[in-house]
Design a protein around this motif. Structure first.
Motif, PDB file in Angstrom:
ATOM      1  N   LEU A  60      -1.750  -0.954   1.157  1.00  0.00           N
ATOM      2  CA  LEU A  60      -1.865  -2.210   1.840  1.00  0.00           C
ATOM      3  C   LEU A  60      -2.815  -1.936   3.380  1.00  0.00           C
ATOM      4  O   LEU A  60      -3.571  -2.635   4.202  1.00  0.00           O
ATOM      5  CB  LEU A  60      -0.490  -1.418   2.921  1.00  0.00           C
ATOM      6  N   ASN A  61      -4.239  -0.848   2.668  1.00  0.00           N
ATOM      7  CA  ASN A  61      -5.595  -0.838   3.383  1.00  0.00           C
ATOM      8  C   ASN A  61      -6.360  -1.838   2.401  1.00  0.00           C
ATOM      9  O   ASN A  61      -7.619  -1.726   2.151  1.00  0.00           O
ATOM     10  CB  ASN A  61      -6.098   0.068   3.266  1.00  0.00           C
ATOM     11  N   ARG A 109     -11.143   5.108   1.779  1.00  0.00           N
ATOM     12  CA  ARG A 109     -10.228   6.236   1.105  1.00  0.00           C
ATOM     13  C   ARG A 109      -8.833   5.117   0.563  1.00  0.00           C
ATOM     14  O   ARG A 109      -8.512   4.873   2.227  1.00  0.00           O
ATOM     15  CB  ARG A 109     -10.280   6.844   2.013  1.00  0.00           C
ATOM     16  N   ARG A 113      -4.860   4.282   1.117  1.00  0.00           N
ATOM     17  CA  ARG A 113      -3.346   4.910   1.161  1.00  0.00           C
ATOM     18  C   ARG A 113      -2.584   5.622   0.369  1.00  0.00           C
ATOM     19  O   ARG A 113      -2.900   4.611  -1.169  1.00  0.00           O
ATOM     20  CB  ARG A 113      -3.058   3.460   2.179  1.00  0.00           C
TER      21      ARG A 113
END
Lengths: 246, 277
Positions: free
Chosen positions: B91-92, B167, B169
């Motif tokens: 979701l990021n 990075r 999630r």
């Protein structure tokens, strides 16, 4: 960045997700009890012919949402030549009054009439920004962040609010791809000395510790300007900026 | 890893085959390409040679999407420096290593990205990490340009942010619908009208948005769902991810407001629009 979703109506979901680790290295701001602080007052004037405020070209579905004409917010100059929607802040200030955060009065950014209201919202780093959808139609909140996490979330008509928290100070353009004329700005503040000019082109920064400062303004079409200002205890220091057509 | 002449020879061979010289290849580097510092960092990465051999012909020596073979492709290769990865399970908007490996291993059907069955698991992992490093350095270049001269932002802060921004999630959990779930076209149609039709059109032909743009400001087309071209994969689990996570870098937003069951109804409705069961 943290995010909380509330669905009001058909279903209610509350989700809180930590989107990133805290920055280990960041310029620090120390909150202190400011005694005998001063005030910086500023005004942003327009030089030259007063620009007309155009209506935005709108199209597509959801006509009730944009039935009324939508004025362009990216250059708003009053008849007496004062410029609205200019962000002012003190540069490189490392201590001063604490943030005045009231959790019961969240800072909001509404999508109303297929327009972001307010056009520019200032939110402290670490405080939730409550994004509302008063329109009852599908919007997508598309944040074009650079330091913070880029973000593109659907807000269907039944979803009334979405809370977002930011980790880093920056200006973030917010748009909606469904109604692509919609445009606004989120200014994430790392200290409380930020302000946005109103219709009168004025801003006010209160409770500033005595000292010498650089005040910077930013306008989405005209970029940045800086001015040096000296704050003395209990007094007002004024500063003036001028924008003109390039 | 010591670098040899292998990558250069690969380019020369492709250049000869396509009638493009090395000087022309050099000229294809975008004006706003990677900084010298970024390229120096990449040159020491263990994935450098693998990328040069397997990816650079299309994605370019720098990963900017302008390899010598790119002109022959109907779909432009991804510019790893500036564009975000489209097919993610988080979701990021950041792909997991598995997302990247899957794209490299199996390619992208309906796109021009070929499968790479010849690569070992170790090579795939190395490439995935190399590509993520390109993305990080690209992000860092953007940050340095954006915040140049900003006294409130330190170089260390930008370096740290560049690592955080690539990075991923935790990937979302895609569980098949629970027992008792019943596909219902009427429910699917209703959800589609409220959540998808504003862009994809009520009939699914992708014709509802006026001149859509990606995050780079380039024209982009909204997927015609009736065509059956699911670039992220036609499996129901993949369609679920596209709806839930969105397609980063494009107008396609993440549908965080829907329940899993609603997303599944949409998955089956979208497949219905494509003539699949």
């Amino acid at each position: 960045m943290k995010e909380t979703t509330h669905l009001v109506g058909v279903v209610t979901i509350v989700a809180s997700v930590c989107l990133s680790t805290r920055p280990a290295i960041a310029a620090k701001y120390e909150a202190i009890d400011v005694k005998d602080g001063g005030t910086i007052t500023g005004i942003v004037r327009w030089e030259g012919e007063i620009p007309k405020r155009h209506r935005l070209k709108v199209s597509g579905a959801d006509e009730p949402c944009h039935a009324k004409p939508i004025p362009n917010d990216n250059l708003v100059v009053s008849k007496d030549a004062k410029v609205r929607w200019v962000v002012a802040h003190i540069k490189k200030i490392d201590h001063g009054k604490p943030f005045d955060i009231d959790p019961d009065k969240p800072i909001t950014l509404d999508q109303k009439g297929c327009r972001f209201r307010p056009h520019i919202v200032v939110v402290p780093k670490d405080q939730p920004l409550r994004i509302l959808n008063s329109d009852g139609v599908l919007h997508n909140v598309h944040l074009h962040a650079k330091k913070n996490e880029p973000f593109n979330r659907s807000m269907p008509g039944r979803m009334k609010q979405l809370d977002v928290t930011f980790d880093y100070s920056e200006r973030i353009r917010v748009g909606c791809d469904v109604h692509k004329w919609m445009s606004g700005w989120i200014v994430v503040a790392k200290h409380p000395y930020y302000a946005v000019t109103g219709k009168d082109g004025a801003f006010r920064l209160e409770g500033v510790p005595a000292g010498n400062y650089t005040v910077e303004i930013w306008h989405e079409k005209f970029g940045k300007q800086q001015a040096e200002v000296t704050v003395t205890p209990g007094a007002e220091a004024s500063v003036e900026f001028v924008l003109k057509q390039k | 890893m010591k670098r040899g002449y292998g990558p250069l020879l690969v380019f020369a061979a492709i250049g000869l085959a396509t009638g493009i010289t090395l000087s022309q290849i050099a000229c294809r580097t975008p004006a706003s390409g990677p900084s010298t510092a970024a390229m120096n960092t990449l040159a020491t990465h263990e994935g450098y040679e693998l990328f040069a051999a397997h990816c650079a012909p299309c994605h370019g020596a720098t990963g900017g999407g302008r390899g010598p073979a790119a002109i022959a492709l109907s779909v432009a290769p991804r510019d790893f420096w500036h564009e975000r990865f489209r097919y993610v399970s988080t979701l990021n908007g950041v792909p997991t290593e598995e997302d990247l490996i899957q794209s490299i291993r199996y390619g992208r059907r309906f796109g021009e990205m070929p499968a790479n069955p010849q690569l070992t698991d170790t090579e795939l992992r190395t490439l995935a990490r190399y590509i993520r490093e390109i993305q990080r350095l690209g992000w860092l270049d953007v940050l340095r340009e954006e915040f140049a001269g900003d006294e409130d932002t330190s170089p260390d802060e930008l370096e740290e942010i560049s690592h955080i921004r690539v990075r991923p999630r935790e990937p979302i959990h895609v569980a098949r619908p629970e027992r008792g779930f019943r596909r219902d076209l009427d429910t699917g149609r209703e959800l589609y009208a409220a959540n998808c039709a504003s862009c994809h059109g009520l009939t699914g032909r992708g014709d509802a948005l006026d001149k859509p743009l990606d995050e780079q400001g380039k024209p982009i087309s909204v997927r015609n769902l009736t065509s059956g071209e699911f670039r992220g994969g036609a499996k129901v689990e993949e369609i679920f991810k596209r709806i839930r996570c969105g397609v980063p870098g494009t107008p396609m937003s993440a549908a965080v407001a829907l329940t899993d069951e609603e997303v599944w109804q949409l998955v089956y409705y979208v497949r219905y629009l494509a003539g699949r069961t």
